[in-house]
Design a protein around this motif. Structure first.
Motif, PDB file in Angstrom:
ATOM      1  N   THR A  59     -42.834 -31.060  -0.103  1.00 21.24           N
ATOM      2  CA  THR A  59     -43.243 -32.446  -0.355  1.00 21.24           C
ATOM      3  C   THR A  59     -42.038 -33.312  -0.696  1.00 21.24           C
ATOM      4  OG1 THR A  59     -45.385 -31.647  -1.185  1.00 21.24           O
ATOM      5  CG2 THR A  59     -44.770 -33.903  -1.724  1.00 21.24           C
ATOM      6  N   ALA A  60     -41.124 -32.775  -1.506  1.00 23.04           N
ATOM      7  CA  ALA A  60     -39.919 -33.543  -1.845  1.00 23.04           C
ATOM      8  C   ALA A  60     -39.087 -33.838  -0.601  1.00 23.04           C
ATOM      9  CB  ALA A  60     -39.099 -32.769  -2.873  1.00 23.04           C
ATOM     10  N   ASP A  61     -39.020 -32.866   0.323  1.00 17.32           N
ATOM     11  CA  ASP A  61     -38.276 -33.089   1.567  1.00 17.32           C
ATOM     12  C   ASP A  61     -38.899 -34.205   2.393  1.00 17.32           C
ATOM     13  OD1 ASP A  61     -36.457 -31.123   0.953  1.00 17.32           O
ATOM     14  OD2 ASP A  61     -37.469 -29.559   2.135  1.00 17.32           O
ATOM     15  N   GLU A  62     -40.222 -34.273   2.399  1.00 14.54           N
ATOM     16  CA  GLU A  62     -40.890 -35.340   3.143  1.00 14.54           C
ATOM     17  C   GLU A  62     -40.500 -36.712   2.581  1.00 14.54           C
ATOM     18  OE1 GLU A  62     -45.043 -34.538   2.933  1.00 14.54           O
ATOM     19  OE2 GLU A  62     -44.945 -32.748   4.200  1.00 14.54           O
ATOM     20  N   ILE A  63     -40.436 -36.808   1.254  1.00 13.49           N
ATOM     21  CA  ILE A  63     -40.035 -38.078   0.634  1.00 13.49           C
ATOM     22  C   ILE A  63     -38.584 -38.402   0.987  1.00 13.49           C
ATOM     23  CG2 ILE A  63     -39.753 -39.301  -1.549  1.00 13.49           C
ATOM     24  CD1 ILE A  63     -41.923 -37.487  -2.733  1.00 13.49           C
ATOM     25  N   TRP A  64     -37.701 -37.414   0.846  1.00 13.89           N
ATOM     26  CA  TRP A  64     -36.277 -37.634   1.106  1.00 13.89           C
ATOM     27  C   TRP A  64     -36.025 -38.024   2.568  1.00 13.89           C
ATOM     28  CZ3 TRP A  64     -32.012 -38.654  -1.313  1.00 13.89           C
ATOM     29  CH2 TRP A  64     -30.778 -38.437  -0.684  1.00 13.89           C
ATOM     30  N   ASN A  65     -36.665 -37.300   3.484  1.00 11.35           N
ATOM     31  CA  ASN A  65     -36.468 -37.600   4.898  1.00 11.35           C
ATOM     32  C   ASN A  65     -36.980 -38.991   5.241  1.00 11.35           C
ATOM     33  OD1 ASN A  65     -35.333 -35.079   5.329  1.00 11.35           O
ATOM     34  ND2 ASN A  65     -37.305 -34.136   5.881  1.00 11.35           N
ATOM     35  N   GLY A  66     -38.061 -39.403   4.557  1.00 11.83           N
ATOM     36  CA  GLY A  66     -38.558 -40.752   4.774  1.00 11.83           C
ATOM     37  C   GLY A  66     -37.574 -41.796   4.305  1.00 11.83           C
ATOM     38  N   LYS A  89     -34.223 -41.386   4.001  1.00 13.14           N
ATOM     39  CA  LYS A  89     -32.998 -41.348   4.783  1.00 13.14           C
ATOM     40  C   LYS A  89     -33.203 -41.831   6.211  1.00 13.14           C
ATOM     41  CE  LYS A  89     -29.518 -39.661   3.944  1.00 13.14           C
ATOM     42  NZ  LYS A  89     -28.223 -40.258   3.516  1.00 13.14           N
ATOM     43  N   ALA A  90     -34.319 -41.390   6.836  1.00 13.02           N
ATOM     44  CA  ALA A  90     -34.475 -41.641   8.262  1.00 13.02           C
ATOM     45  C   ALA A  90     -35.152 -42.961   8.583  1.00 13.02           C
ATOM     46  CB  ALA A  90     -35.270 -40.487   8.901  1.00 13.02           C
ATOM     47  N   THR A  91     -36.217 -43.274   7.911  1.00 13.05           N
ATOM     48  CA  THR A  91     -37.033 -44.428   8.303  1.00 13.05           C
ATOM     49  C   THR A  91     -37.102 -45.513   7.246  1.00 13.05           C
ATOM     50  OG1 THR A  91     -39.076 -43.459   7.438  1.00 13.05           O
ATOM     51  CG2 THR A  91     -38.458 -42.893   9.707  1.00 13.05           C
ATOM     52  N   GLY A  92     -36.784 -45.182   6.024  1.00 10.23           N
ATOM     53  CA  GLY A  92     -36.938 -46.172   4.966  1.00 10.23           C
ATOM     54  C   GLY A  92     -38.388 -46.514   4.698  1.00 10.23           C
ATOM     55  N   ASP A  93     -39.292 -45.529   4.957  1.00 13.61           N
ATOM     56  CA  ASP A  93     -40.731 -45.769   4.798  1.00 13.61           C
ATOM     57  C   ASP A  93     -41.090 -45.753   3.311  1.00 13.61           C
ATOM     58  OD1 ASP A  93     -43.443 -45.924   4.891  1.00 13.61           O
ATOM     59  OD2 ASP A  93     -43.740 -44.264   6.300  1.00 13.61           O
ATOM     60  N   ILE A  94     -41.422 -46.926   2.767  1.00 12.08           N
ATOM     61  CA  ILE A  94     -41.749 -47.034   1.350  1.00 12.08           C
ATOM     62  C   ILE A  94     -43.016 -46.259   0.991  1.00 12.08           C
ATOM     63  CG2 ILE A  94     -42.527 -48.681  -0.407  1.00 12.08           C
ATOM     64  CD1 ILE A  94     -39.592 -48.729  -0.009  1.00 12.08           C
ATOM     65  N   SER A  95     -43.954 -46.118   1.943  1.00 14.73           N
ATOM     66  CA  SER A  95     -45.226 -45.453   1.633  1.00 14.73           C
ATOM     67  C   SER A  95     -45.037 -43.993   1.260  1.00 14.73           C
ATOM     68  CB  SER A  95     -46.182 -45.553   2.822  1.00 14.73           C
ATOM     69  OG  SER A  95     -45.687 -44.815   3.931  1.00 14.73           O
ATOM     70  N   LEU A  96     -43.865 -43.404   1.609  1.00 16.01           N
ATOM     71  CA  LEU A  96     -43.618 -41.997   1.299  1.00 16.01           C
ATOM     72  C   LEU A  96     -43.098 -41.780  -0.117  1.00 16.01           C
ATOM     73  CD1 LEU A  96     -41.948 -40.871   4.643  1.00 16.01           C
ATOM     74  CD2 LEU A  96     -44.282 -40.408   3.885  1.00 16.01           C
ATOM     75  N   LEU A  97     -42.733 -42.833  -0.816  1.00 17.89           N
ATOM     76  CA  LEU A  97     -42.097 -42.660  -2.114  1.00 17.89           C
ATOM     77  C   LEU A  97     -43.015 -42.051  -3.155  1.00 17.89           C
ATOM     78  CD1 LEU A  97     -39.962 -45.918  -2.508  1.00 17.89           C
ATOM     79  CD2 LEU A  97     -39.312 -43.694  -1.556  1.00 17.89           C
ATOM     80  N   ASN A  98     -44.308 -42.242  -3.016  1.00 15.44           N
ATOM     81  CA  ASN A  98     -45.244 -41.780  -4.058  1.00 15.44           C
ATOM     82  C   ASN A  98     -46.046 -40.560  -3.633  1.00 15.44           C
ATOM     83  OD1 ASN A  98     -44.610 -43.601  -6.032  1.00 15.44           O
ATOM     84  ND2 ASN A  98     -46.061 -45.138  -5.311  1.00 15.44           N
ATOM     85  N   ARG A  99     -45.546 -39.770  -2.729  1.00 14.55           N
ATOM     86  CA  ARG A  99     -46.315 -38.602  -2.291  1.00 14.55           C
ATOM     87  C   ARG A  99     -46.533 -37.620  -3.444  1.00 14.55           C
ATOM     88  NH1 ARG A  99     -47.745 -38.050   2.656  1.00 14.55           N
ATOM     89  NH2 ARG A  99     -48.234 -35.850   2.321  1.00 14.55           N
ATOM     90  N   PHE A 100     -47.677 -36.913  -3.367  1.00 13.26           N
ATOM     91  CA  PHE A 100     -47.977 -35.922  -4.404  1.00 13.26           C
ATOM     92  C   PHE A 100     -48.521 -34.661  -3.755  1.00 13.26           C
ATOM     93  CE2 PHE A 100     -51.985 -38.041  -3.685  1.00 13.26           C
ATOM     94  CZ  PHE A 100     -52.966 -37.072  -3.894  1.00 13.26           C
ATOM     95  N   GLU A 147     -25.636 -41.989  -2.703  1.00 11.54           N
ATOM     96  CA  GLU A 147     -25.984 -40.580  -2.571  1.00 11.54           C
ATOM     97  C   GLU A 147     -25.464 -40.053  -1.236  1.00 11.54           C
ATOM     98  OE1 GLU A 147     -27.342 -38.686  -4.706  1.00 11.54           O
ATOM     99  OE2 GLU A 147     -28.201 -40.008  -6.209  1.00 11.54           O
ATOM    100  N   GLY A 148     -25.185 -38.768  -1.180  1.00 13.47           N
ATOM    101  CA  GLY A 148     -24.767 -38.146   0.063  1.00 13.47           C
ATOM    102  C   GLY A 148     -25.965 -37.754   0.906  1.00 13.47           C
ATOM    103  N   ASP A 149     -25.740 -36.876   1.871  1.00 16.18           N
ATOM    104  CA  ASP A 149     -26.808 -36.439   2.761  1.00 16.18           C
ATOM    105  C   ASP A 149     -27.637 -35.312   2.166  1.00 16.18           C
ATOM    106  OD1 ASP A 149     -26.089 -38.280   4.684  1.00 16.18           O
ATOM    107  OD2 ASP A 149     -24.642 -36.909   5.630  1.00 16.18           O
ATOM    108  N   VAL A 150     -27.159 -34.711   1.093  1.00 17.00           N
ATOM    109  CA  VAL A 150     -27.876 -33.598   0.475  1.00 17.00           C
ATOM    110  C   VAL A 150     -28.935 -34.139  -0.473  1.00 17.00           C
ATOM    111  CG1 VAL A 150     -27.673 -31.535  -0.957  1.00 17.00           C
ATOM    112  CG2 VAL A 150     -25.841 -32.137   0.650  1.00 17.00           C
ATOM    113  N   ARG A 151     -30.156 -33.626  -0.295  1.00 22.67           N
ATOM    114  CA  ARG A 151     -31.236 -34.105  -1.157  1.00 22.67           C
ATOM    115  C   ARG A 151     -30.962 -33.716  -2.600  1.00 22.67           C
ATOM    116  NH1 ARG A 151     -35.533 -31.913  -3.554  1.00 22.67           N
ATOM    117  NH2 ARG A 151     -35.655 -29.974  -2.354  1.00 22.67           N
TER     118      ARG A 151
END
Length: 694
Positions: free
Chosen positions: A111-118, A120-131, A296-300
């Motif tokens: 789940t944390a990777d999904e937030i991070w990839n969002g 870094k890659a798309t800037g999708d704000i809706s992913l910030l609050n995933r649970f 931040e770098g590329d590492v989550r």
């Protein structure tokens, strides 16, 4: 500078969510452990005033899930005002051991990777609050083990705020500005937003602040001085000096996407209906910054966010619904658990709803009636009506499981009403009714003084047939089954018949009424009409009760026989209900072949064969299926009999009750007797010469 402390989310699970999870587990998930999407919501931070002390009491920083959480469309439609929708991942485990031993770190990191990839890659704000929500549902005890995770990234260096901390937003940017932001958020709700003062030339709005989505970060602040740039978010925290958990990932997003934005002016939006109340605004404002300004770098980065249990430990929680629920509702769900498990583990095509909706009329509340009712309840049938005229006697309770010793006292309770009350005590969710009534019978003349009462009884019986779908004939005499047989055939009802001998029994379903032109002589296996209880008789039912000895008056059977026959009758009914042709289902003939249960077999329901008759022999522990065609001179179901009922009604019945030989004459059985006698007289009997002299 003080390190910013964030208020973590606390899960708030509405009881309806567990009921929906129960349904989902049984009807949809079954043994699947596939992850599913789920939605939740949180609203602005709230506090209330203690009436006694006058102090503000902060409410929880809650993330709420309900029964709509598995349906994102409903959640979106029913989202309360000033609330934010959150997407998450749900995973249910089949056993408590699997729940305990699950690789929780892997699930969390996914789940944390999904937030991070969002970010870094798309800037999708809706992913910030995933649970993440993992569960185990103990459906027998109504205990639900669960653990929430709200992944949030650890900032290195940490975000800090000056010693003044978080201040009143009203004092910093003004009441009019907050009012303008409030109006715009009402029309365009958003978890995160940008805010800036309007230019002096902008006269489109009386409020002096405007907002925009985070996606407009670069363009919206292009000509706005840094000291006027505000990053806002809907803050679920009610604590004055602790912003809510959603700010953590927002700050990470801003550091990654806009590293030069440091310090950051943050507006913690917490207000609900403040303009109408005239109370002070509760939103907070603060200027936060990292001690070292670096991207931040590329590492989550590392993430935290598992929810602690009520004892403050990193462990799952448990919701025990049993003490909270209405016992009747608990029973209502629990009684069907075995059936639903049967469906999703073995018979996915089993139509339990059809069985539950079948309204059953039990004619007879004795040994057969009691066992049939219990088995019907086991199959989830909710409507059961008893008809019986007897009272509970001292010999009944040991053989008839719906009665007790106290039911026999003071002359005994009426059997029908007593049986219905007993069913309700066993399961309050059953719609059980008892009706004390005698069923008129052929060979039992009706005195003139009783004609009106008998007519009323017949009319009530007809209404009962109209109100029910399946009729069980469970009486203790042959002639008492005649009138129900006629009514069932005429009204197209499912009629199930059970009769007992000493160590033998008969269970059968009556054939459905044939269409005009059908030949009763057609082979049943080829679609002809199946017979009824009387189709093998060449005499009409008559008085079998008068002048009988004690052993003849009582049903003398082996004690286990009634329960076997009753269960068989109910199982036959359920198999019939599952057949696509229902009451018109064809019965397998004796020459059906070695595999009458093949997928294309017309004799097959999802539960197997649907026989016509079953004759059981307990002495041999053997059951034999039999098929019998309808008889065109039958006194119970022949077209002649049914047309007489439909045209003459009670008058025909009264003749059948009072006049010996009437049914034989009506159906032509008397002519069959005459033909038989004539045939015997025409036989040329040869004399045996060897016998002469003796």
């Amino acid at each position: 500078m003080t390190v910013v402390q964030f208020t973590p989310f606390s899960s708030l699970v509405q009881p309806a969510f567990w009921h929906e999870l129960t349904r989902l587990k049984i009807d949809v998930l079954k043994l699947s452990e596939e992850s599913l999407p789920i939605t939740a919501s949180y609203s602005v931070g709230r506090s209330i005033t203690d009436r006694e002390t006058g102090q503000e009491v902060a409410l929880g920083c809650n993330l709420t899930i309900s029964d709509d959480s598995f349906n994102d469309t409903k959640t979106l439609q029913r989202l309360p005002a000033n609330s934010v929708r959150v997407n998450g991942t749900f995973k249910n485990f089949n056993t408590i051991e699997e729940f305990k031993e699950a690789d929780k770190s892997a699930l969390f990191n996914q789940t944390a990777d999904e937030i991070w990839n969002g970010i870094k890659a798309t800037g999708d704000i809706s992913l910030l609050n995933r649970f993440l929500l993992i569960t185990f549902a103990d459906l027998k005890k109504y205990r639900y083990y669960y653990w929430f995770a709200f992944p949030a990234f650890v900032a290195k260096p940490a975000w800090s705020i000056d010693d003044a901390g978080w201040k009143s937003a009203e004092e910093h940017i003004g009441r009019d500005a907050l009012s303008g932001i409030h109006t715009q958020l009402q029309s365009s709700p958003s978890a995160y937003f940008l805010a800036r003062p309007r230019s002096s030339e902008d006269k489109t709005d009386s409020h002096n602040y405007e907002i925009a989505p985070i996606s407009s970060l670069d363009s919206f602040f292009a000509n706005t001085p840094a000291e006027q740039q505000i990053i806002g978010f809907v803050d679920p925290s009610p604590l004055p000096q602790n912003p809510g958990w959603p700010l953590r990932n927002l700050l990470t997003f801003l550091r990654i996407r806009k590293s030069t934005l440091n310090p950051i002016r943050v507006l913690c939006w917490r207000d609900v209906d403040i303009p109408a109340s005239g109370k002070p605004w509760k939103s907070r404002f603060g200027i936060v910054q990292a001690s070292v300004s670096e991207a931040e770098g590329d590492v989550r980065p590392a993430a935290v966010g598992w929810e602690k249990n009520p004892q403050g430990k990193m462990a799952p929680r448990m919701a025990d619904l049993a003490p909270m629920m209405d016992p009747s509702r608990l029973a209502d769900q629990a009684v069907d658990l075995n059936l639903k498990l049967m469906r999703w583990r073995i018979l996915p095509a089993l139509d339990l709803e059809k069985v539950a909706a079948t309204r059953c009329l039990l004619l007879g509340a004795g040994t057969l009636g009691c066992y049939v009712a219990r088995t019907l309840m086991g199959w989830g049938v909710r409507t059961i009506t008893f008809v019986d005229s007897a009272r509970v006697s001292f010999s009944n309770p040991v053989r008839q499981p719906l009665f007790e010793f106290n039911d026999c006292l003071n002359g005994g309770k009426p059997k029908a009403e007593c049986a219905a009350e007993s069913l309700k005590r066993i399961f309050p969710g059953v719609n059980a009714t008892g009706i004390s009534m005698s069923i008129p019978m052929p060979g039992h003349p009706v005195p003139p003084s009783s004609v009106e009462q008998v007519k009323k009884d017949v009319e009530e019986l007809e209404k009962l047939f109209d109100q029910h779908d399946a009729i069980f004939l469970l009486m203790d005499s042959r002639e008492s089954r005649w009138l129900p047989t006629v009514l069932g055939a005429a009204k197209g009802k499912i009629v199930m018949n059970a009769a007992l001998g000493f160590d033998t029994y008969l269970v059968m379903r009556h054939g459905a009424r044939g269409k005009p032109g059908d030949s009763s002589a057609s082979a049943t296996a080829e679609g002809g009409r199946l017979g009824c209880y009387y189709c093998n008789d060449i005499v009409a039912p008559a008085d079998s009760l008068t002048d009988r000895t004690l052993d003849q008056m009582c049903t003398v059977t082996r004690p286990g026989l009634a329960s076997i026959a009753s269960s068989t009758a109910v199982e036959l009914l359920v198999s019939l209900l599952q057949h696509p042709d229902g009451v018109n289902a064809r019965a397998p003939p004796p020459n059906a072949g070695d595999d009458p249960l093949g997928e294309t077999s017309p004799y097959r329901s999802v539960l197997g064969l649907v026989p016509h008759q079953l004759r059981g022999f307990l002495a041999q522990f053997r059951t034999m299926p039999i098929v019998g065609a309808a008889y065109d001179r039958c006194t119970g179901c022949s077209e002649t009999m049914l047309r007489a009922y439909e045209t003459q009604g009670f008058d025909m019945m009264l003749k059948a009750f009072n006049e010996p030989g009437y049914l034989e004459s009506l159906t032509g059985l008397d002519k069959l007797h005459d033909e038989g006698e004539a045939a015997l007289e025409n036989v040329d009997w040869e004399d045996d010469d060897e016998g002469e002299g003796f």
